[in-house]
Design a protein around this motif. Structure first.
Motif, PDB file in Angstrom:
ATOM      1  N   TYR A 216       6.215  15.737   7.552  1.00 19.05           N
ATOM      2  CA  TYR A 216       6.358  14.387   8.101  1.00 19.05           C
ATOM      3  C   TYR A 216       7.829  14.007   8.270  1.00 19.05           C
ATOM      4  O   TYR A 216       8.163  13.182   9.118  1.00 19.05           O
ATOM      5  N   ILE A 217       8.681  14.609   7.467  1.00 24.42           N
ATOM      6  CA  ILE A 217      10.123  14.387   7.639  1.00 24.42           C
ATOM      7  C   ILE A 217      10.576  14.985   8.974  1.00 24.42           C
ATOM      8  O   ILE A 217      11.366  14.374   9.703  1.00 24.42           O
ATOM      9  N   LYS A 218      10.079  16.154   9.318  1.00 22.49           N
ATOM     10  CA  LYS A 218      10.404  16.763  10.616  1.00 22.49           C
ATOM     11  C   LYS A 218       9.980  15.844  11.758  1.00 22.49           C
ATOM     12  O   LYS A 218      10.709  15.676  12.735  1.00 22.49           O
ATOM     13  N   ASP A 219       8.813  15.233  11.621  1.00 21.27           N
ATOM     14  CA  ASP A 219       8.357  14.293  12.644  1.00 21.27           C
ATOM     15  C   ASP A 219       9.347  13.141  12.822  1.00 21.27           C
ATOM     16  O   ASP A 219       9.570  12.676  13.941  1.00 21.27           O
ATOM     17  N   GLU A 220       9.946  12.698  11.718  1.00 15.94           N
ATOM     18  CA  GLU A 220      10.944  11.618  11.808  1.00 15.94           C
ATOM     19  C   GLU A 220      12.192  12.097  12.539  1.00 15.94           C
ATOM     20  O   GLU A 220      12.728  11.392  13.400  1.00 15.94           O
TER      21      GLU A 220
ATOM     22  N   TYR B  46       3.711   5.624   8.094  1.00 12.50           N
ATOM     23  CA  TYR B  46       4.200   4.242   8.126  1.00 12.50           C
ATOM     24  C   TYR B  46       5.422   4.083   7.212  1.00 12.50           C
ATOM     25  O   TYR B  46       6.434   3.513   7.605  1.00 12.50           O
ATOM     26  N   TYR B  47       5.314   4.589   5.995  1.00 15.53           N
ATOM     27  CA  TYR B  47       6.385   4.480   5.013  1.00 15.53           C
ATOM     28  C   TYR B  47       7.667   5.139   5.520  1.00 15.53           C
ATOM     29  O   TYR B  47       8.750   4.556   5.471  1.00 15.53           O
ATOM     30  N   LEU B  48       7.536   6.347   6.051  1.00 14.81           N
ATOM     31  CA  LEU B  48       8.709   7.069   6.554  1.00 14.81           C
ATOM     32  C   LEU B  48       9.297   6.401   7.791  1.00 14.81           C
ATOM     33  O   LEU B  48      10.525   6.324   7.930  1.00 14.81           O
TER      34      LEU B  48
ATOM     35  N   ILE C  74       0.836  -1.205   0.000  1.00  9.98           N
ATOM     36  CA  ILE C  74       0.000   0.000   0.000  1.00  9.98           C
ATOM     37  C   ILE C  74       0.868   1.251   0.000  1.00  9.98           C
ATOM     38  O   ILE C  74       0.634   2.187  -0.772  1.00  9.98           O
ATOM     39  N   ALA C  75       1.885   1.278   0.857  1.00  7.53           N
ATOM     40  CA  ALA C  75       2.765   2.443   0.945  1.00  7.53           C
ATOM     41  C   ALA C  75       3.526   2.655  -0.358  1.00  7.53           C
ATOM     42  O   ALA C  75       3.622   3.786  -0.860  1.00  7.53           O
ATOM     43  N   GLU C  76       4.054   1.583  -0.906  1.00  5.80           N
ATOM     44  CA  GLU C  76       4.784   1.708  -2.174  1.00  5.80           C
ATOM     45  C   GLU C  76       3.857   2.187  -3.288  1.00  5.80           C
ATOM     46  O   GLU C  76       4.248   2.998  -4.120  1.00  5.80           O
ATOM     47  N   ALA C  77       2.622   1.679  -3.288  1.00  9.50           N
ATOM     48  CA  ALA C  77       1.652   2.096  -4.304  1.00  9.50           C
ATOM     49  C   ALA C  77       1.358   3.592  -4.206  1.00  9.50           C
ATOM     50  O   ALA C  77       1.304   4.291  -5.224  1.00  9.50           O
TER      51      ALA C  77
ATOM     52  N   SER D   5      -6.003   4.338   8.316  1.00 11.34           N
ATOM     53  CA  SER D   5      -7.219   5.154   8.342  1.00 11.34           C
ATOM     54  C   SER D   5      -7.219   6.210   7.231  1.00 11.34           C
ATOM     55  O   SER D   5      -8.233   6.830   6.977  1.00 11.34           O
ATOM     56  N   GLY D   6      -6.086   6.413   6.581  1.00  7.71           N
ATOM     57  CA  GLY D   6      -5.998   7.392   5.512  1.00  7.71           C
ATOM     58  C   GLY D   6      -4.595   7.490   4.941  1.00  7.71           C
ATOM     59  O   GLY D   6      -3.663   6.844   5.426  1.00  7.71           O
ATOM     60  N   LYS D   7      -4.458   8.325   3.917  1.00  7.04           N
ATOM     61  CA  LYS D   7      -3.170   8.464   3.220  1.00  7.04           C
ATOM     62  C   LYS D   7      -2.072   8.984   4.135  1.00  7.04           C
ATOM     63  O   LYS D   7      -0.912   8.577   3.998  1.00  7.04           O
ATOM     64  N   GLU D   8      -2.410   9.884   5.045  1.00  7.46           N
ATOM     65  CA  GLU D   8      -1.400  10.437   5.953  1.00  7.46           C
ATOM     66  C   GLU D   8      -0.779   9.348   6.811  1.00  7.46           C
ATOM     67  O   GLU D   8       0.424   9.353   7.074  1.00  7.46           O
ATOM     68  N   GLU D   9      -1.606   8.416   7.237  1.00  3.24           N
ATOM     69  CA  GLU D   9      -1.099   7.303   8.042  1.00  3.24           C
ATOM     70  C   GLU D   9      -0.185   6.394   7.201  1.00  3.24           C
ATOM     71  O   GLU D   9       0.794   5.853   7.706  1.00  3.24           O
TER      72      GLU D   9
END
Length: 167
Positions: A108-112, A57-59, A12-15, A49-53
């Motif tokens: 989301y990179i900052k969150d990482e 996950y991917y990051l 899903i993430a890769e897609a 639950s959505g694209k943001e999640e």
């Protein structure tokens, strides 16, 4: 061995990221993602639950895999070497950063950065210190992505160290 659920999450993430290369993020539907991944809507909603999640996950996976494979370990005495390794990783994954920037999701990179540095803090003073470092690294990365990724990891590291060493 990876579970079926974990494999589905990765598909899903890769897609999603493959679709982001061709289509505006806001126009990508969950159906687009499941069609690209070859999975059902039920599988998608069972895991996300959505694209943001999906992005988070991917990051998280990329970051955790990088830490594991590079065996990078923060040591204030070897800070420049740490920063070079980090910027090399960011350089190697710059396409992801560019896609997130284009989608207005680069925060989301900052969150990482925050997640990794915050976990190292043992007390309040260290938390402030690590958030300071994390914010500086993120802002250099953000500007680098925004301006076309022209500088090398070594140049970025040198700039960061110059700013960090201001007395």
């Amino acid at each position: 061995m990876e579970s079926r659920s974990e494999q589905s999450k990765k598909y899903i993430a890769e897609a999603l990221f493959l679709l982001m290369k061709k289509k505006d993020y806001s126009k990508i539907t969950n159906k687009d993602i499941t069609d690209k991944a070859g999975l059902s809507h039920i599988t998608y909603y069972r895991n996300f639950s959505g694209k943001e999640e999906v992005i988070k996950y991917y990051l998280d996976n990329i970051t955790d895999e990088f830490i594991k494979n590079s065996q990078i370990n923060y040591d204030p005495k070897k800070f420049k070497e740490y920063i070079i390794i980090l910027f090399r990783h960011l350089h190697d994954t710059k396409e992801i950063g560019s896609l997130l920037y284009k989608a207005n999701m680069i925060h989301y990179i900052k969150d990482e950065f925050d997640r990794i540095f915050y976990n190292k803090a043992r007390n309040k003073k260290e938390r402030y210190n690590y958030y300071f470092i994390s914010g500086g690294l993120y802002n250099i990365y953000y500007y680098w992505i925004q301006s076309g990724c022209n500088e090398s990891p070594e140049e970025l590291s040198d700039m960061f160290m110059d700013f960090f060493n201001i007395k």
